[in-house]
Design a protein around this motif. Structure first.
Motif, PDB file in Angstrom:
ATOM      1  N   PHE A   1      24.741 -26.870 -46.791  1.00 14.73           N
ATOM      2  CA  PHE A   1      23.591 -27.247 -45.950  1.00 14.73           C
ATOM      3  C   PHE A   1      23.983 -28.490 -45.154  1.00 14.73           C
ATOM      4  CE2 PHE A   1      19.774 -29.576 -44.980  1.00 14.73           C
ATOM      5  CZ  PHE A   1      18.729 -28.666 -44.868  1.00 14.73           C
TER       6      PHE A   1
ATOM      7  N   SER B   1      24.456 -19.290 -47.373  1.00 16.70           N
ATOM      8  CA  SER B   1      22.990 -19.420 -47.354  1.00 16.70           C
ATOM      9  C   SER B   1      22.578 -20.867 -47.113  1.00 16.70           C
ATOM     10  CB  SER B   1      22.384 -18.932 -48.672  1.00 16.70           C
ATOM     11  OG  SER B   1      22.651 -17.577 -48.859  1.00 16.70           O
TER      12      SER B   1
ATOM     13  N   THR C   1      20.596 -22.181 -43.797  1.00 17.43           N
ATOM     14  CA  THR C   1      19.348 -22.920 -43.967  1.00 17.43           C
ATOM     15  C   THR C   1      19.438 -24.289 -43.287  1.00 17.43           C
ATOM     16  OG1 THR C   1      18.938 -21.777 -46.057  1.00 17.43           O
ATOM     17  CG2 THR C   1      17.682 -23.800 -45.652  1.00 17.43           C
TER      18      THR C   1
ATOM     19  N   LEU D   1      19.115 -23.797 -39.583  1.00 17.10           N
ATOM     20  CA  LEU D   1      17.725 -23.479 -39.235  1.00 17.10           C
ATOM     21  C   LEU D   1      16.856 -24.738 -39.263  1.00 17.10           C
ATOM     22  CD1 LEU D   1      15.601 -21.288 -38.588  1.00 17.10           C
ATOM     23  CD2 LEU D   1      15.270 -21.063 -41.061  1.00 17.10           C
ATOM     24  N   VAL D   2      16.988 -25.520 -40.313  1.00 13.44           N
ATOM     25  CA  VAL D   2      16.197 -26.756 -40.429  1.00 13.44           C
ATOM     26  C   VAL D   2      16.538 -27.707 -39.278  1.00 13.44           C
ATOM     27  CG1 VAL D   2      15.866 -28.852 -41.829  1.00 13.44           C
ATOM     28  CG2 VAL D   2      15.814 -26.589 -42.908  1.00 13.44           C
TER      29      VAL D   2
END
Length: 154
Positions: A76, A133, A137, A140-141
């Motif tokens: 992330f 993943s 994410t 996207l954030v």
């Protein structure tokens, strides 16, 4: 005030430092890695047990969740740092998102390959999926935050 060129250099430096941290953690033999994960699990469980007295946990399952959450979180952060560096390098839109994602996936796969040389560890394709993943994410954030909070283009 920091010049834009220096911001670009600093943002790429952050990407490479983060990659180095991931590499360092992946280079730990299984015993050291397990001890680190157990220490984090114990700390989190202590906090949970302090707040919610009497809850019953399966320690092994919780330890597994902590380890996999670390994968998710590391990528992330990597994808977010990479997207920021790309945008500072004047790469925008879907191109920046795809490049950041591809860099994250390639690094995740190479990291799993690297683990095949570390005592007691080995590559796991499911970890690449968890890493991916986390990267998706993070991207996207980042993009939603830009759009909603700062009214900036994607």
């Amino acid at each position: 005030m920091i010049k834009e060129e220096n911001k670009k250099k600093i943002s790429w430096l952050a990407v490479f430092i983060w990659m180095g941290i991931i590499f360092y953690l992946s280079a730990q033999p299984s015993g050291e890695s397990s001890n680190l994960s157990s220490g984090i699990s114990d700390f989190v469980l202590h906090i949970i047990n302090t707040i919610f007295k009497g809850l019953d946990f399966n320690i092994d399952e919780f330890h597994f969740i902590i380890r996999k959450s670390a994968h998710f979180t590391a990528y992330f952060i990597l994808a977010t740092l990479t997207l920021n560096a790309l945008r500072r390098s004047q790469v925008y839109g879907h191109k920046s998102i795809m490049i950041a994602l591809v860099i994250s996936i390639i690094y995740a796969a190479s990291d799993e390959f690297h683990q095949s040389f570390v005592p007691g560890r080995g590559p796991a394709i499911k970890d690449v999926f968890i890493d991916t993943s986390g990267a998706m994410t993070g991207l996207l954030v980042y993009m939603v935050s830009l759009k909603l909070l700062f009214k900036r283009r994607i």
